[in-house]
Design an enzyme around this catalytic site. Structure first.
Site, PDB file in Angstrom:
ATOM      1  N   ASP A 201       0.758  -1.325  -0.301  1.00 31.70           N
ATOM      2  CA  ASP A 201       0.159  -0.032   0.125  1.00 31.70           C
ATOM      3  C   ASP A 201       0.889   1.355   0.017  1.00 31.70           C
ATOM      4  O   ASP A 201       0.473   2.368   0.174  1.00 31.70           O
ATOM      5  CB  ASP A 201      -1.018  -0.248   1.199  1.00 31.70           C
TER       6      ASP A 201
ATOM      7  N   ASP B  49      -6.712  -3.971  -5.434  1.00 33.41           N
ATOM      8  CA  ASP B  49      -6.560  -2.626  -4.901  1.00 33.41           C
ATOM      9  C   ASP B  49      -5.140  -2.026  -5.246  1.00 33.41           C
ATOM     10  O   ASP B  49      -4.732  -0.968  -5.399  1.00 33.41           O
ATOM     11  CB  ASP B  49      -6.347  -2.448  -3.178  1.00 33.41           C
TER      12      ASP B  49
END
Ligand code: GLY
Length: 394
Positions: A112, A173
């Site tokens: 991330d 994602d």
């Protein structure tokens, strides 16, 4: 912010609603700014209000987890939209914590890093050209590259690189983490970041998308041979269902990756996943947390999925040539944004969130029917995109 005085009557109502939602959102950020100047808010509101980020092993309010970049990014956006220097001052004051985080390797062993470093340090570089924050963001890209498995052509999402359960697993994602790599290639002139981003995007297209254009949340590859194994979910209803936010990440992610690497043909992919999303929405465009659910299900909404999708649909419309398809995606985005404004705008003092009715993870009971930082961020980005010539940071 623009006024709508010269807009024709039919669109004046929408334009006024957008301007009003934008003003409300900016005030919500202003209200939180002093409380969360160097302390970071949590991933989601609790009972409608943000509290200091809590994570085991770190003091409350630390810059850890995957969402703090959205808070710094909200402050940068508020600065760009208003010109008010206090927003930039607060965003700037947060930047050293991103460098320290890399120095200490505080919770950076995951994919991330794009969510963290693009809205914060890359954006700081874009706005102020401060070399220190460009260098910090390039270091984040280097850290992300440590998760690239060349034999499989993918970036491992979660966990230790030697963890047999996580090694070779990708998640949808991650498409929003790839712009950090493309940007790093642009600013350094080194092509290996871009090559990894392109390989990962192609593997995502080939294996995360099912034949009906819905997406798996995650997909597993053999890390040695790269042989594709199977799809699964972590935050969706079932391995075979379609997690709404994952589908939204796919819409926006494939569209942005097309902008950086048009030779991959990912715009068509973005349109296909967008069509699936649009055909599984309730009438007002605010998605249920998994697209298997519809009106009457009694299941919670995930407004953040719709906010991300609005940005993705607008990106698709920008990339398409003028014509019917462009108009269709732009109109779909505006329709969903109407629904978000009408149903989900956060108003003080009941809440300090910008976008109500999000879900972090329904299966884990986290952040259900709360605002969250990424929902707030993409809601503001959507409002900014349609109300001015503001340029997205991805
Ligand atoms: N990227 C994590 C999530 O969407 O929950």
């Amino acid at each position: 912010m623009k006024t709508a005085t010269s807009t024709p009557p039919a669109t004046t109502t929408r334009a006024q609603a957008i301007e009003s939602a934008l003003a409300t959102a900016i005030e919500q950020i202003a209200t939180k700014r002093t409380r969360f100047s160097t302390l970071f808010p949590g991933d989601t509101t609790v009972g409608g209000h943000y509290q200091a980020h809590r994570q085991a092993g770190f003091p409350d309010g630390s810059n850890v987890g995957w969402t703090t970049g959205f808070w710094t990014g909200l402050l940068w956006m508020a600065f760009e939209l208003t010109g008010r220097s206090e927003f930039a001052d607060t965003a700037r004051a947060q930047l050293p914590s991103y460098a320290i985080r890399l120095d200490r390797r505080d919770d950076v062993d995951h994919h991330d890093l794009g969510f963290l470093y693009t809205p914060s340090c890359v954006t700081a570089w874009r706005i102020e050209q401060t070399a220190q924050w460009r260098d910090t963001a390039v270091r984040a890209a280097d850290t992300l590259m440590q998760r690239y498995l060349p034999s499989a052509g993918v970036i491992q999402a979660w966990g230790n690189l030697n963890d047999p359960l996580e090694r070779g697993r990708i998640i949808v994602d991650c498409l929003l983490n790839l712009p950090l790599l493309h940007w790093a290639s642009e600013v350094t002139g080194k092509t290996h970041y871009r090559a990894a981003a392109c390989a990962h995007a192609q593997r995502s297209r080939d294996y995360l998308i099912r034949p009906d254009d819905s997406t798996f949340h995650t997909f597993h590859f053999d890390p040695q041979t790269g042989i594709p194994l199977h799809g699964s979910t972590a935050q969706g209803h079932a391995d075979t269902s379609c997690w709404a936010r994952g589908q939204a990440w796919a819409i926006y992610g494939f569209a942005i990756n097309h902008r950086y690497a048009p030779e991959l043909g990912l715009l068509d992919t973005a349109c296909r996943v967008a069509n699936y999303f649009l055909s599984h929405l309730p009438a007002d465009g605010v998605a249920y947390w998994d697209l298997v659910f519809s009106e009457g299900s009694g299941e919670p909404l995930d407004s953040s999925a719709s906010a991300i999708a609005v940005c993705g649909l607008l990106e698709i419309a920008n990339l398409l040539p003028a014509g019917d398809a462009q108009t269709r995606y732009r109109e779909a985005a505006l329709h969903i944004l109407d629904g978000l404004i009408a149903r989900c705008s956060g108003i003080a003092p009941a809440t300090d969130g910008l976008l109500l009715h999000g879900v972090y993870s329904k299966p884990h009971g986290r952040g259900v029917d709360e605002a969250n930082l990424w929902g707030d961020y993409f809601f503001l980005e959507a409002l900014a995109r349609v109300s001015s010539h503001w340029r997205p940071h991805w």
